[in-house]
Design a protein around this motif. Structure first.
Motif, PDB file in Angstrom:
ATOM      1  N   UNK A 140      -7.415  -4.234   3.393  1.00  0.00           N
ATOM      2  CA  UNK A 140      -6.864  -4.136   4.746  1.00  0.00           C
ATOM      3  C   UNK A 140      -7.089  -2.737   5.316  1.00  0.00           C
ATOM      4  N   UNK A 141      -8.000  -1.978   4.696  1.00  0.00           N
ATOM      5  CA  UNK A 141      -8.371  -0.595   5.045  1.00  0.00           C
ATOM      6  C   UNK A 141      -7.391   0.430   4.473  1.00  0.00           C
ATOM      7  N   UNK A 142      -6.226  -0.003   4.010  1.00  0.00           N
ATOM      8  CA  UNK A 142      -5.271   0.901   3.361  1.00  0.00           C
ATOM      9  C   UNK A 142      -5.182   0.628   1.866  1.00  0.00           C
ATOM     10  N   UNK A 143      -5.596  -0.589   1.493  1.00  0.00           N
ATOM     11  CA  UNK A 143      -5.664  -0.968   0.093  1.00  0.00           C
ATOM     12  C   UNK A 143      -6.992  -1.663  -0.159  1.00  0.00           C
ATOM     13  N   UNK A 144      -7.457  -1.565  -1.380  1.00  0.00           N
ATOM     14  CA  UNK A 144      -8.641  -2.306  -1.817  1.00  0.00           C
ATOM     15  C   UNK A 144      -8.313  -2.878  -3.180  1.00  0.00           C
ATOM     16  N   UNK A 145      -8.321  -4.198  -3.283  1.00  0.00           N
ATOM     17  CA  UNK A 145      -7.977  -4.851  -4.538  1.00  0.00           C
ATOM     18  C   UNK A 145      -9.182  -5.627  -5.049  1.00  0.00           C
ATOM     19  N   UNK A 146      -9.528  -5.412  -6.323  1.00  0.00           N
ATOM     20  CA  UNK A 146     -10.695  -6.045  -6.928  1.00  0.00           C
ATOM     21  C   UNK A 146     -10.266  -6.710  -8.232  1.00  0.00           C
ATOM     22  N   UNK A 147     -10.523  -7.997  -8.368  1.00  0.00           N
ATOM     23  CA  UNK A 147     -10.204  -8.721  -9.604  1.00  0.00           C
ATOM     24  C   UNK A 147     -11.468  -9.378 -10.123  1.00  0.00           C
TER      25      UNK A 147
ATOM     26  N   UNK B  67     -18.950  -9.591   8.997  1.00  0.00           N
ATOM     27  CA  UNK B  67     -19.382  -8.810   7.838  1.00  0.00           C
ATOM     28  C   UNK B  67     -18.187  -8.161   7.151  1.00  0.00           C
ATOM     29  N   UNK B  68     -18.132  -8.299   5.835  1.00  0.00           N
ATOM     30  CA  UNK B  68     -17.039  -7.718   5.056  1.00  0.00           C
ATOM     31  C   UNK B  68     -17.243  -6.209   4.954  1.00  0.00           C
ATOM     32  N   UNK B  69     -16.149  -5.410   4.983  1.00  0.00           N
ATOM     33  CA  UNK B  69     -16.289  -3.948   4.866  1.00  0.00           C
ATOM     34  C   UNK B  69     -17.069  -3.550   3.623  1.00  0.00           C
ATOM     35  N   UNK B  70     -17.800  -2.463   3.727  1.00  0.00           N
ATOM     36  CA  UNK B  70     -18.642  -2.001   2.620  1.00  0.00           C
ATOM     37  C   UNK B  70     -17.771  -1.354   1.540  1.00  0.00           C
ATOM     38  N   UNK B  71     -17.188  -2.200   0.698  1.00  0.00           N
ATOM     39  CA  UNK B  71     -16.279  -1.683  -0.332  1.00  0.00           C
ATOM     40  C   UNK B  71     -17.024  -0.941  -1.434  1.00  0.00           C
ATOM     41  N   UNK B  72     -18.281  -1.287  -1.653  1.00  0.00           N
ATOM     42  CA  UNK B  72     -19.038  -0.580  -2.691  1.00  0.00           C
ATOM     43  C   UNK B  72     -19.265   0.883  -2.298  1.00  0.00           C
ATOM     44  N   UNK B  73     -19.506   1.112  -1.013  1.00  0.00           N
ATOM     45  CA  UNK B  73     -19.674   2.487  -0.556  1.00  0.00           C
ATOM     46  C   UNK B  73     -18.379   3.262  -0.746  1.00  0.00           C
ATOM     47  N   UNK B  74     -17.245   2.605  -0.473  1.00  0.00           N
ATOM     48  CA  UNK B  74     -15.954   3.251  -0.670  1.00  0.00           C
ATOM     49  C   UNK B  74     -15.753   3.633  -2.131  1.00  0.00           C
ATOM     50  N   UNK B  75     -16.075   2.716  -3.029  1.00  0.00           N
ATOM     51  CA  UNK B  75     -15.901   2.993  -4.455  1.00  0.00           C
ATOM     52  C   UNK B  75     -16.858   4.094  -4.924  1.00  0.00           C
ATOM     53  N   UNK B  76     -18.075   4.046  -4.402  1.00  0.00           N
ATOM     54  CA  UNK B  76     -19.073   5.032  -4.830  1.00  0.00           C
ATOM     55  C   UNK B  76     -18.756   6.430  -4.321  1.00  0.00           C
ATOM     56  N   UNK B  77     -18.019   6.519  -3.204  1.00  0.00           N
ATOM     57  CA  UNK B  77     -17.741   7.827  -2.609  1.00  0.00           C
ATOM     58  C   UNK B  77     -16.445   8.458  -3.126  1.00  0.00           C
ATOM     59  N   UNK B  78     -15.773   7.807  -4.056  1.00  0.00           N
ATOM     60  CA  UNK B  78     -14.538   8.376  -4.594  1.00  0.00           C
ATOM     61  C   UNK B  78     -14.825   9.681  -5.328  1.00  0.00           C
ATOM     62  N   UNK B  79     -13.942  10.641  -5.137  1.00  0.00           N
ATOM     63  CA  UNK B  79     -14.086  11.920  -5.820  1.00  0.00           C
ATOM     64  C   UNK B  79     -13.676  11.826  -7.279  1.00  0.00           C
ATOM     65  N   UNK B  80     -13.831  12.928  -7.964  1.00  0.00           N
ATOM     66  CA  UNK B  80     -13.474  12.976  -9.382  1.00  0.00           C
ATOM     67  C   UNK B  80     -11.960  12.937  -9.547  1.00  0.00           C
TER      68      UNK B  80
END
Length: 353
Positions: A164-171, A232-245
């Motif tokens: 929902x742009x504030x949470x991302x849930x992956x199962x 189109x579904x939000x680009x969640x892979x880009x979000x995951x890939x851009x996470x900092x350390x």
């Protein structure tokens, strides 16, 4: 002669928004009898005190309320009328959703394409997974895709993703049988929610891809259809890939953390991760909060959240212990099971004054 304070049916019709023919129908039905009828001409007259009932009746009929139900609302007190309205709306929404699902099934049948099996999953496992990721969906005007679940079926696993742009849930789920082919699509979340309760008791659920949706088939039970969303579904892979350390990590018992969140006053909470503890307190600092023992590594950190963002992420997590991976006070926190990695949730923080 009629009372001079009464209105002829035509005048009353214009003032209440109903047609004269509708007023005659409602009079004959007993819902809105005229105040007076001319015994010679049969002409009907209405009083000003009937305008409110007439206008309410018009509005009830505009939302497709049956006559008997409309009469019950009109004759009920405010609280009972509200309950009857809620029941009617719930029925209308359920019927509309069922109609949409059936239309999708008919379109798939008309297309003539057979269903392709993309996964075979245990019913209760699939139902739990749907319940877990749906907490990260939202009904936003103009963005229907945020109410959907991205389903991606590969040769080794099926992944359900919602945001929902504030949470991302992956199962992630492991299919009991190899799929016939890979597949990806965004499925209507409300359809999945309705289907989950039906497939929960199925030993195995065959998930089939269709031209306009997916079909959940359980032996001995009626198939359930879920529509596809075209946006189109939000680009969640880009979000995951851009996470900092990860700079701070805390492993904490789920039960005490959940209770601490529920006990906090206000709509925003803060987590203060320090040496061997996580303290949960109101973001505004008006209460000392609750300190929970935790295994921690990295630097101390204080981070704030909307309670409506953090609580679902914690409550749906799998297992008794959670691992929180933090990257700073303004970066998403990753919440996952301390010993199982098949459900991961990202929760966005809020600015702390």
């Amino acid at each position: 002669m009629p009372n001079s304070e009464l209105m002829p049916i035509g005048v009353f019709a214009r003032r209440c928004g109903l047609t004269s023919s509708a007023l005659r129908f409602y009079a004959d039905s007993g819902l809105l009898p005229p105040a007076e009828v001319d015994p010679v001409s049969g002409y009907r007259y209405y009083g000003a005190d009937q305008l409110e009932r007439a206008a309410t009746l018009r509005r009830l009929r505009e939302i497709a309320m049956p006559l008997a139900a409309a009469e019950a609302v009109l004759d009920a007190g405010a609280e009972e009328a509200a309950r009857l309205l809620d029941e009617h709306v719930a029925r209308v929404v359920a019927d509309a959703a069922a109609t949409l699902r059936e239309a999708a099934a008919i379109k798939s049948a008309l297309a003539g394409a057979p269903g392709v099996t993309i996964a075979t999953l245990k019913g209760p496992v699939l139902a739990d997974a749907v319940d877990q990721v749906l907490t990260a969906t939202a009904h936003e005007p103009g963005m229907p895709v945020l109410a959907g679940v991205r389903v991606e079926a590969g040769p080794e696993a099926v992944t359900l993703t919602a945001t929902d742009r504030y949470r991302l849930s992956v199962r992630t789920l492991v299919s009991a049988r190899p799929p016939e082919r890979t597949w990806a699509g965004t499925v209507d979340g409300d359809d999945l929610r309705a289907a989950a309760s039906a497939v929960r008791r199925g030993a195995l659920v065959r998930v089939e891809a269709l031209p306009h949706g997916i079909r959940l088939a359980v032996a001995g039970r009626e198939d359930r259809h879920c529509r596809l969303l075209s946006d189109e579904f939000p680009d969640h892979r880009l979000m995951l890939a851009s996470l900092g350390a990860v700079t701070t990590r805390a492993t904490v018992a789920k039960g005490p953390l959940l209770r601490a969140l529920e006990e906090q006053p206000g709509e925003r909470v803060a987590l203060h991760v320090a040496d061997r503890s996580v303290r949960v307190h109101p973001l505004d600092g008006t209460h000392p909060g609750t300190t929970i023992p935790a295994a921690t590594t990295g630097e101390a950190l204080r981070i704030g959240f909307e309670l409506t963002t953090l609580h679902p992420a914690v409550s749906t997590a799998i297992g008794p212990d959670l691992m929180l991976d933090l990257r700073g006070p303004d970066q998403p926190v990753t919440i996952r099971s301390a010993d199982r990695g098949d459900l991961t949730t990202l929760a966005m923080p809020v600015a702390s004054d």
